[in-house]
Write a protein that holds these residues in place. Structure first.
Motif, PDB file in Angstrom:
ATOM      1  N   ILE A 208     117.425  67.232 -14.069  1.00 25.12           N
ATOM      2  CA  ILE A 208     117.014  68.267 -13.123  1.00 25.12           C
ATOM      3  C   ILE A 208     115.982  67.692 -12.161  1.00 25.12           C
ATOM      4  O   ILE A 208     115.058  66.999 -12.577  1.00 25.12           O
ATOM      5  CB  ILE A 208     116.420  69.481 -13.887  1.00 25.12           C
ATOM      6  CG1 ILE A 208     117.503  70.167 -14.732  1.00 25.12           C
ATOM      7  CG2 ILE A 208     115.817  70.490 -12.911  1.00 25.12           C
ATOM      8  CD1 ILE A 208     116.980  71.285 -15.619  1.00 25.12           C
TER       9      ILE A 208
ATOM     10  N   TYR B 134     124.295  72.839  -9.237  1.00 22.24           N
ATOM     11  CA  TYR B 134     124.612  72.167 -10.498  1.00 22.24           C
ATOM     12  C   TYR B 134     126.019  71.572 -10.396  1.00 22.24           C
ATOM     13  O   TYR B 134     126.925  72.213  -9.887  1.00 22.24           O
ATOM     14  CB  TYR B 134     124.713  73.159 -11.663  1.00 22.24           C
ATOM     15  CG  TYR B 134     123.487  73.898 -12.084  1.00 22.24           C
ATOM     16  CD1 TYR B 134     123.354  75.262 -11.817  1.00 22.24           C
ATOM     17  CD2 TYR B 134     122.483  73.279 -12.820  1.00 22.24           C
ATOM     18  CE1 TYR B 134     122.247  75.975 -12.245  1.00 22.24           C
ATOM     19  CE2 TYR B 134     121.368  73.995 -13.262  1.00 22.24           C
ATOM     20  CZ  TYR B 134     121.259  75.340 -12.967  1.00 22.24           C
ATOM     21  OH  TYR B 134     120.169  76.049 -13.399  1.00 22.24           O
TER      22      TYR B 134
ATOM     23  N   GLY C 206     121.212  69.412 -12.311  1.00 23.34           N
ATOM     24  CA  GLY C 206     120.738  70.290 -11.256  1.00 23.34           C
ATOM     25  C   GLY C 206     120.070  69.512 -10.149  1.00 23.34           C
ATOM     26  O   GLY C 206     119.099  68.783 -10.404  1.00 23.34           O
TER      27      GLY C 206
END
Lengths: 206, 206, 206
Positions: C66, C136, C154
């Motif tokens: 992420i 995503y 992400g």
């Protein structure tokens, strides 16, 4: 010959049983789609003050509970609640976007549960602009062949003034709607942001 | 023996017919999923200025009508329209999030209709930041085995300047796109917020 | 008689083969629904600091990456990462709304890929309010009969301060999470808005 016929009879029986299982599973897939359509349609009606259309999506004994204002029991009470909401018209914005569904269906029982959220943009020209977000934990029932809302339970996570933002303070819940007392007290007591609030989940496992 | 064979023939026939019905219902479930994928992909392409990818999702005779600018008829006209939109690059934000689908499929006919919404965050660094939201009432067609957009009709509910918010005034619609006249006039005349606008529904019942 | 029996045997065989194909197609429809439920549930857990529930949705060897912070390999590393995120409580908003799925399933292989987006509202009372949005590109695997996240990736498109808006500047990515070094470097280097970023698509065609 008799053995062959017996084998074919058995196979027909197996195919029939397997087909019934496929049909039951397919019903669940269709119900999932219909439940998606139902909740999304509800949102579109609420956006535009289409209160009758929204109320008609409730089951006869459906309940509505929003923003800690208590429970309204039955479609006609849901209708009465909705008709207390602000009218749609010039200068009005009342968007309650519907998204992020976790849906579990019991097609055989004709019931379902779903967690949804709504992201809210509301406003009155020259007066007020506001953001909001809420979690729904809803229940549904198949009534006369159509899916209907058995329980609409919207829990506000936050309201915030557009001019300030949530980090400068949340807008407290208004605990009642003018002129319409609920039929039952709220399911649980809570306050929205800045207080933490976690709407109970209908599932342990998605 | 003859009676037994006749019964088995009849049962085979019933199973076959039932299976065909299951297959038809399953096709609808698959089409629903494919239509979800199609519209969501469209949004991802538009976000990033991928105009050819977006245009390729239109049917050969597909139409595009956005923000009251009139109707562009045919995939190549949709492509021309999209290529008039701002280029994606440094400082550009052009997010058109796609959500809240109400989808009805006629798999046998190879057509579908869906109501969607888009929540919009756009901006140009140092110049302009804007919120927006629109309703789509779209139509789709199965062309060469793939679902394609037959009609993309986006009706703006509001645009608002980030610095002001909708309650301080909406941004009026720009009724034309530079250098590209539409093929047909707008389906209906409207102005966005603060004027009320309700995009006609393709359904009476979700 | 023999010819009739042979014909019926052949028809039974065809029905059985066709039924197996229907079952395989139905499995894909069910998997699609389960994958929707899985990713939406993940979002609800993250909103409320339910890090164990979120981590438990990862496959044993699942990976998490992420905001350009590198890759965390394995469910327990994903759990460790999530537990570094801010605790949920009074004054905290950490909404990561999940929407716009493009999902492709290979039911036979027990794998799937999906592009999703998240629209983010975060904040700490009296300190900071922020908008964000990310794409995503995730992968999923069926493990012990349940779908699990095999890869959560992400990519931040923008973060912006509530008080300013994106057009006045993006918030740069924080490239690390306190006290927890990644297991692998980032999949690709990027910076969020105002830099352009397009997360690679898992599909050429929706």
């Amino acid at each position: 010959m008799d053995a062959e016929l017996a084998a074919m009879r058995a196979e027909l029986s197996d195919l029939r049983a397997a087909q019934q299982k496929l049909a039951a599973r397919l019903q669940e897939a269709e119900d999932y789609r219909d439940l998606m359509n139902l909740q999304c349609a509800y949102g579109y009606y609420v956006d535009k003050g289409m209160w009758d259309e929204a109320a008609d999506l409730f089951a006869e004994n459906g309940t509505l509970e929003i923003a800690g204002r208590g429970v309204y029991v039955g479609r006609e009470r849901a209708r009465a609640y909705l008709k207390c909401l602000p009218a749609y018209g010039h200068g009005v914005l009342f968007n309650h976007m519907q998204l992020q569904p976790v849906i579990h269906v019991d097609s055989k029982a004709g019931t379902a549960k779903a967690r949804w959220r709504t992201f809210i943009t509301i406003g009155w020209l020259g007066k007020e602009g506001r953001w909001g977000e809420a979690t729904y934990e809803n229940e549904y029932v198949r009534e006369n062949g159509k899916w209907r809302i058995a329980k609409l339970h919207g829990v506000i996570n936050f309201y915030a003034e557009y001019d300030k933002g949530w980090h400068k303070g949340g807008v407290p819940l208004l605990r009642s709607i003018d002129g319409l007392e609920p039929d039952l007290p709220p399911s649980f007591e809570y306050e929205a942001y800045p207080e933490p609030v976690i709407t109970p989940f209908h599932f342990d496992e998605p």
